[in-house]
Write a protein that holds these residues in place. Structure first.
Motif, PDB file in Angstrom:
ATOM      1  N   TRP A 189       0.836  -1.207   0.000  1.00  0.00           N
ATOM      2  CA  TRP A 189       0.000   0.000   0.000  1.00  0.00           C
ATOM      3  C   TRP A 189       0.879   1.268   0.000  1.00  0.00           C
ATOM      4  O   TRP A 189       0.589   2.252   0.637  1.00  0.00           O
ATOM      5  CB  TRP A 189      -0.959   0.022   1.179  1.00  0.00           C
ATOM      6  N   GLU A 213      -6.488   2.096  -8.688  1.00  0.00           N
ATOM      7  CA  GLU A 213      -6.066   3.423  -8.232  1.00  0.00           C
ATOM      8  C   GLU A 213      -5.613   4.301  -9.390  1.00  0.00           C
ATOM      9  O   GLU A 213      -5.871   5.511  -9.400  1.00  0.00           O
ATOM     10  CB  GLU A 213      -4.934   3.273  -7.208  1.00  0.00           C
ATOM     11  N   GLY A 260     -15.633   3.753   3.422  1.00  0.00           N
ATOM     12  CA  GLY A 260     -15.049   4.694   4.367  1.00  0.00           C
ATOM     13  C   GLY A 260     -16.062   5.154   5.404  1.00  0.00           C
ATOM     14  O   GLY A 260     -17.265   4.873   5.306  1.00  0.00           O
ATOM     15  N   ASP A 290      -8.030  12.544  -3.607  1.00  0.00           N
ATOM     16  CA  ASP A 290      -7.202  11.994  -2.532  1.00  0.00           C
ATOM     17  C   ASP A 290      -8.074  11.354  -1.452  1.00  0.00           C
ATOM     18  O   ASP A 290      -7.707  10.307  -0.884  1.00  0.00           O
ATOM     19  CB  ASP A 290      -6.329  13.092  -1.925  1.00  0.00           C
ATOM     20  N   GLY A 291      -9.202  11.957  -1.154  1.00  0.00           N
ATOM     21  CA  GLY A 291     -10.118  11.379  -0.170  1.00  0.00           C
ATOM     22  C   GLY A 291     -10.676  10.050  -0.640  1.00  0.00           C
ATOM     23  O   GLY A 291     -10.861   9.120   0.157  1.00  0.00           O
ATOM     24  N   GLN A 299      -9.109   7.975  -2.728  1.00  0.00           N
ATOM     25  CA  GLN A 299      -7.994   7.023  -2.648  1.00  0.00           C
ATOM     26  C   GLN A 299      -7.826   6.508  -1.228  1.00  0.00           C
ATOM     27  O   GLN A 299      -7.621   5.301  -0.998  1.00  0.00           O
ATOM     28  CB  GLN A 299      -6.700   7.717  -3.102  1.00  0.00           C
ATOM     29  N   SER A 300      -7.905   7.398  -0.253  1.00  0.00           N
ATOM     30  CA  SER A 300      -7.750   7.006   1.146  1.00  0.00           C
ATOM     31  C   SER A 300      -8.869   6.081   1.594  1.00  0.00           C
ATOM     32  O   SER A 300      -8.634   5.060   2.255  1.00  0.00           O
ATOM     33  CB  SER A 300      -7.692   8.257   2.027  1.00  0.00           C
ATOM     34  N   ALA A 301     -10.118   6.412   1.215  1.00  0.00           N
ATOM     35  CA  ALA A 301     -11.252   5.570   1.592  1.00  0.00           C
ATOM     36  C   ALA A 301     -11.175   4.210   0.902  1.00  0.00           C
ATOM     37  O   ALA A 301     -11.550   3.189   1.487  1.00  0.00           O
ATOM     38  CB  ALA A 301     -12.549   6.279   1.238  1.00  0.00           C
ATOM     39  N   TYR A 302     -10.669   4.188  -0.311  1.00  0.00           N
ATOM     40  CA  TYR A 302     -10.507   2.923  -1.035  1.00  0.00           C
ATOM     41  C   TYR A 302      -9.547   1.995  -0.300  1.00  0.00           C
ATOM     42  O   TYR A 302      -9.840   0.812  -0.087  1.00  0.00           O
ATOM     43  CB  TYR A 302     -10.018   3.209  -2.453  1.00  0.00           C
ATOM     44  N   ARG A 303      -8.428   2.505   0.107  1.00  0.00           N
ATOM     45  CA  ARG A 303      -7.447   1.668   0.786  1.00  0.00           C
ATOM     46  C   ARG A 303      -7.964   1.168   2.138  1.00  0.00           C
ATOM     47  O   ARG A 303      -7.621   0.064   2.572  1.00  0.00           O
ATOM     48  CB  ARG A 303      -6.145   2.440   0.972  1.00  0.00           C
ATOM     49  N   SER A 304      -8.804   1.993   2.746  1.00  0.00           N
ATOM     50  CA  SER A 304      -9.315   1.579   4.052  1.00  0.00           C
ATOM     51  C   SER A 304     -10.222   0.362   3.953  1.00  0.00           C
ATOM     52  O   SER A 304     -10.440  -0.337   4.950  1.00  0.00           O
ATOM     53  CB  SER A 304     -10.084   2.737   4.707  1.00  0.00           C
ATOM     54  N   LYS A 314       0.779   2.308  -7.242  1.00  0.00           N
ATOM     55  CA  LYS A 314      -0.682   2.170  -7.314  1.00  0.00           C
ATOM     56  C   LYS A 314      -1.080   0.963  -8.145  1.00  0.00           C
ATOM     57  O   LYS A 314      -0.392   0.588  -9.107  1.00  0.00           O
ATOM     58  CB  LYS A 314      -1.311   3.430  -7.924  1.00  0.00           C
TER      59      LYS A 314
END
Length: 340
Positions: free
Chosen positions: A126, A134, A173, A182-183, A185-190, A130
């Motif tokens: 992670w 992503e 998320g 960016d938000g 991308q962050s929620a996707y990884r979570s 990407k």
């Protein structure tokens, strides 16, 4: 017996023919001579007017010089004002139309184990490297997000399992909306952490997430109406394209066509996307709303990604509003309430 001659019959003379008496000749009576010829009076010749338009009767003079019809027609042609050009995407956005980007991502098991290298959801520790989802999210999402008015995006997933139950439309998320790409991308990884409680599953369908987006688009449109402006939503779906029932998906797209919305479906991986192209051809009342983009083909050409994406979305936004008789608003500052 002795022959005895018969005595001749006594002669009886015929009476003499009566004396011819000529008929008296009728006296000549000459016929009366015809009356003396009296010639008829000659009629004076009056020529008939030739066939054609009536004689020109000039209107009462107002002091202006007479302009012959041909010259008047030429002058009218010189002063012809062409109709205004059709409205454009830019005219609607500059006129205050609120543009909303929503995102949905495919978490089906057909994408492979996200922990194994080479699968579509895999990312090395992670870190900065990407995965395909992503990269597609960044390359296509950034094109659409720059037009988003508020830069806040609802982010949904489909084909994930929570506590043994498959969900085809769920929030990704902790927040209903995230800030910018960016938000997302962050929620996707979570979603791949243990805290999310999600596991990848099957079957794969986009029916529920399209219905969710259509409801969202209509709700945003109603809210915008109270503010005397317009609203249009674009749902970006990223998927490997292995949907279970394309006929069912096509019916959902057809039914959702009345919403102020377009769908941009980004196909990742190298699967057979024949079914996605079938969905791309669906239209209702001459309007399409579903647009398929094969990311594997376009990813090396960012300019082509932007051109293809925005050409389709722009056309569909304009077509939606013009079909409802809605014109762009006036170009005003964002803090000014405008009217139509």
């Amino acid at each position: 017996a002795y022959y005895a001659p018969q005595p001749p019959a006594p002669h009886s003379p015929q009476p003499p023919t009566a004396y011819y008496a000529p008929q008296p000749t009728a006296a000549y009576s000459p016929q009366p001579t015809a009356a003396y010829y009296a010639p008829q009076p000659t009629t004076t010749y009056s020529p008939q007017p030739p066939a054609g338009p009536p004689s020109y009767t000039p209107p009462p003079s107002d002091g202006a010089p007479f302009v012959p019809p041909g010259v008047a027609a030429a002058n009218a042609h010189q002063h012809y004002t062409p109709p205004p050009p059709p409205p454009t995407f830019e005219a609607y956005i500059e006129g205050g139309c609120l543009f909303n980007l929503a995102v949905a991502i495919d978490f089906s098991a057909s994408n492979g184990d996200p922990r194994q290298m080479g699968n579509l959801h895999y990312a090395s520790s992670w870190g900065d490297d990407k995965n395909e989802y992503e990269r597609a999210l960044h390359d296509v999402g950034s094109v659409l997000a720059k037009h988003d008015t508020e830069q806040r995006h609802p982010f949904w997933g489909f084909s994930g399992k929570f506590q043994g139950q498959i969900r085809q439309s769920f929030q990704c998320g902790p927040n209903a909306e995230v800030q910018g790409i960016d938000g997302i991308q962050s929620a996707y990884r979570s979603m791949f952490t243990s805290r999310s409680g999600m596991s990848m599953s099957e079957p794969t369908t986009i029916t529920d997430v399209i219905k969710t987006a259509a409801h969202y688009a209509k709700k945003k449109s109603e809210q915008a109406r109270y503010e005397k402006c317009l609203s249009y939503t674009v749902l970006m779906i990223i998927t490997d394209g292995k949907l279970e029932d394309f006929t069912k998906e096509g019916r959902t797209i057809y039914d959702a066509n009345d919403a102020p919305m377009s769908i941009v479906a980004v196909g990742v991986g190298s699967a057979d996307f024949t079914g996605m192209r079938y969905l791309d051809d669906i239209e209702r009342n001459g309007r399409k709303m579903f647009n398929f983009l094969p990311y594997d083909v376009l990813k090396s050409n960012p300019r082509m990604i932007e051109k293809v994406t925005m050409e389709k979305v722009s056309e569909q936004l304009v077509q939606y509003f013009t079909s409802h008789g809605i014109k762009p608003g006036k170009k005003v500052a964002k803090d000014i309430v405008f009217s139509f």
